[in-house]
Write a protein that holds these residues in place. Structure first.
Motif: not given
Length: 248
Positions: A16-20, A183-186, A213-215, A243-246
């Protein structure tokens, strides 16, 4: 010809998420990909969707890591791309009130498990291979109530840089990708309800200069970039912030 034809890639936490998303990108570029995960049903379902190879393994379990190493060695040979992605946020809370079981669980998966995944798989890495760790922008921030997760990612960055120095003679590059809010399930897995999640997401977006948010795909593309010896051959010990400049 796709850039990763005849390359073997390992993605931990790939169901799921980034790994997927990363496994999907690597496969699209021609790689043969093995994804790992703790839940048999989830990892097999993801592998079927992706046309990947599944292996049930908990990154926090050293016996599972050794079994993964033995399976790769006997069935698939040498590794060209290793993405050590699996991780958890754990339970948020102050240092004063931190539960030792939560501390051990986060450190066991995020740090100890990642460390020994690398340790066990180094002998299987081809010379010139790429290793990427999933870190986080929190590794260099010190926000209240996130001490354990932040510390686990800071420790991960330290070993990644040491590994980059140790493996440089073999032309093996070791880098980090550090997402901000993605945006993930974590966070759902951390046990937060929908209302709480929505409130956190709204607060986070207001903290991000790009106001979004990032994807998972944003991060996946960075991993693929670092894994490409044609375009990232002079990058090792490097951290890419997404991180969008965070962090500014």
């Amino acid at each position: 010809m796709s850039r990763f034809n005849n390359k073997l890639a390992i993605v931990t936490g790939g169901n799921s998420g980034i790994g997927y998303a990363t496994a999907k990108e690597l496969i699209a570029e021609g790689a043969k990909v093995i994804i790992t995960g703790r839940r048999k049903e989830a990892i097999e379902k993801a592998a079927e969707e992706l046309k990947a190879i599944s292996f049930v393994a908990d990154q926090g379990n050293l016996e599972n890591i050794e079994a993964l190493r033995n399976e790769i060695q006997s069935q698939y040979g040498k590794i060209d791309i290793l993405f050590i992605n699996a991780g958890i946020t754990g339970i948020l809370g102050s240092i004063e009130n931190m539960d030792s079981k939560n501390f051990d669980n986060v450190m066991n998966i995020n740090f100890r498990g990642a460390y020994f995944t690398l340790s066990n798989l180094i002998p299987l890495l081809n010379d010139g291979a790429s290793v990427v760790f999933l870190s986080s922008n929190v590794a260099t921030t010190y926000k209240p109530n996130s001490s354990v997760y932040q510390a686990s990612k800071a420790a991960l960055n330290s070993i990644a840089k040491t590994a980059a120095a140790e493996l440089a003679p073999r032309k093996i590059r070791v880098n980090m990708v550090s997402p901000g809010p993605t945006k993930t399930e974590i966070m759902t897995k951390a046990g937060l309800d929908t209302e709480t999640l929505n409130g956190i997401n709204e607060w986070l977006i207001n903290e991000i200069p790009l106001k979004k948010m990032g994807s998972a795909e944003d991060v996946a593309k960075a991993v693929v970039y670092l894994s490409d010896n044609n375009i990232a051959s002079f990058m090792t010990g490097t951290e890419i912030l997404i991180d969008g400049g965070m962090i500014l």
